[in-house]
Design an enzyme around this catalytic site. Structure first.
Site, PDB file in Angstrom:
ATOM      1  CB  SER A 257      21.173  30.504  40.185  1.00 41.92           C
ATOM      2  OG  SER A 257      21.071  29.167  39.811  1.00 41.92           O
TER       3      SER A 257
ATOM      4  CG  ASP B 161      22.453  25.728  41.379  1.00 42.65           C
ATOM      5  OD1 ASP B 161      21.782  25.041  42.165  1.00 42.65           O
ATOM      6  OD2 ASP B 161      21.930  26.539  40.588  1.00 42.65           O
TER       7      ASP B 161
ATOM      8  CG  ASP C 203      19.254  28.713  43.290  1.00 44.97           C
ATOM      9  OD1 ASP C 203      19.976  27.918  42.653  1.00 44.97           O
ATOM     10  OD2 ASP C 203      18.224  29.211  42.813  1.00 44.97           O
TER      11      ASP C 203
ATOM     12  CG  ASP D  63      17.797  26.322  40.709  1.00 46.30           C
ATOM     13  OD1 ASP D  63      19.025  26.091  40.597  1.00 46.30           O
ATOM     14  OD2 ASP D  63      17.232  27.262  40.118  1.00 46.30           O
TER      15      ASP D  63
END
Length: 444
Positions: free
Chosen positions: A100, A239, A241, A243
């Site tokens: 992440s 960010d 990833d 999400d």
């Protein structure tokens, strides 16, 4: 939680704590547990752009195939894209290799069930139990029973079409998009352009090591400068990833997840589409959010910090919108996890429909001053519950009264205790927060 699984899968420093050997055995145990109901299981695997992703992906695939499961490999795609594919294709589970918003040396392995939701604790515990056991409950397949790898070449297009179907055309908007050199670096700019947006992409040239490096939702400074430089309508930052979403208005001011949730909740309520007339937030959401939504007659459900707890509360209450100040926002009507690109489209759609600037929409909430200071500790629970610390926290509560609050909580991913104080006077808040930190440090 177990020894391996944290609040967001298995995390660690790649090739040190999170080794290829661990990934291999995690692939075996995960495939076995998640595939019990399938005679010939299939598991989707995606990843972000960090250099260690290839190494861990290879190990995971080997482990999964070694117990007779097939792997559907999609390559680099946002975490919510994997969640979407997992629940819309005929598969047993999904896996994302990502840490992440963490720096490049970290990585993680997160599983989704066939419904696209994160795994419940009981399933994670079962996987972990098998992983840590010396005896394995499966017999190694041979010949044609070994799993194979299938490349999914249209994964990005499937995900994009899903996202585009949640909004109408967005022509006329000028947007700077910071994809954190991460999973949305290709799909993000392409998606916005196809919806008619003039896109200025930045931090979208991943090289394996620059993910989240002074960019993205945790470092909006570069985005703020770019918005002003290009005279854009707004800026959007994901960010690593993708999400999460943090926005920047046309004046260069950060619009965090609290503001975005208020904007979207009020817009949905105005159209009679806010499920249960409610929003789910964590204890970290600003008091300004509570005031704005209370005045609008919207009910708030509050949870501890962590998107998994937001999801649990959404499912419990029947609400469909919830999230965190960090920009991890769940539109449960559309997807089963936080989705930075989906959130971006919903925010842009409100701007388009109402014909208002982001600053005007953000003005529906007045943010109260908030100070957050961390203390590095060896034992989080012991430090937080020390009698002297509890005494100091009560003193601060009395000083703040009804015009503020203090929250002391452990970090879910680091050896830190976080002290957050909120109220009317920024300088007073700094002094109060530091006074608690001092007591924590004195009693380590």
């Amino acid at each position: 939680m177990g020894k391996l699984f944290g609040t967001d899968g298995v995390r660690g420093v790649a090739n040190k704590g999170l080794t290829p050997n661990l990934a291999f055995h995690l692939g075996q145990a995960g495939a076995y547990v998640l595939s019990k109901e399938h005679p010939h299981p299939r598991i989707i695997i995606g990843k972000d752009t960090r250099i260690s992703g290839d190494m861990l992906e290879a190990a995971l695939i080997a482990g999964i195939c070694s117990v007779g499961a097939d792997v559907l490999r999609v390559g680099v795609l946002p975490t919510p894209g994997i969640a979407f594919l997992t629940r819309t294709l005929d598969v047993s589970a999904g896996v994302v290799i990502s840490a992440s918003h963490n720096p490049v040396q970290d990585n993680g392995i997160k599983f989704f069930s066939s419904t696209g939701y994160k795994l419940p604790d009981a399933i994670e515990d079962e996987i972990e139990g098998i992983l840590l056991s010396e005896e394995k409950p499966w017999e190694a397949p041979i010949g044609g029973e070994v799993g194979r790898v299938i490349e999914i070449h249209d994964a990005e297009r499937r995900y994009m079409n899903f996202l585009k179907n949640t909004v109408g055309r967005l022509d006329g908007l000028k947007v700077v998009l910071d994809t954190a050199n991460g999973a949305a670096s290709h799909v993000g700019p392409k998606l916005l352009k196809e919806l008619g947006i003039e896109v200025i992409p930045i931090c979208n040239q991943p090289d394996g090591v620059n993910i989240n490096a002074a960019c993205g939702s945790t470092h909006p400074e570069t985005l703020q400068k770019a918005v002003l430089e290009h005279k854009a309508d707004l800026g959007l930052a994901n960010d690593g990833d993708a999400d999460r979403l943090i926005a920047v208005d046309e004046n260069g001011r950060v619009v965090d997840g609290d503001f975005i949730m208020v904007i979207c909740a009020l817009a949905l309520k105005a159209k009679g589409k806010l499920a249960k007339n409610a929003l789910v937030v964590t204890v970290m959401s600003n008091l300004g959010l509570h005031i704005a939504l209370k005045n609008a007659g919207i009910q708030i459900f509050e949870t501890q910090v962590g998107d998994r707890y937001v999801m649990e509360e959404l499912l419990r209450t029947g609400a469909k919108l919830g999230g965190e100040q960090s920009g991890h926002i769940i539109f449960l009507e559309h997807n089963t996890t936080g989705d930075g690109l989906l959130t971006a489209l919903q925010l842009l759609s409100v701007m388009k429909e109402q014909g208002k600037s982001l600053s005007a929409l953000a003005a529906q909430m007045q943010r109260l001053p908030q100070v957050l200071i961390n203390a590095r500790v060896q034992n989080k629970e012991k430090s937080m519950n020390h009698p002297e610390v509890l005494k100091k926290v009560e003193e601060v509560k009395k000083i703040l009264g009804d015009s503020g609050r203090i929250l002391v909580r452990p970090s879910g991913t680091e050896p830190l205790v976080r002290v957050m104080v909120e109220g009317q006077d920024q300088n007073q808040l700094k002094v109060l927060a530091q006074s608690v930190i001092d007591v924590i440090n004195q009693n380590l």
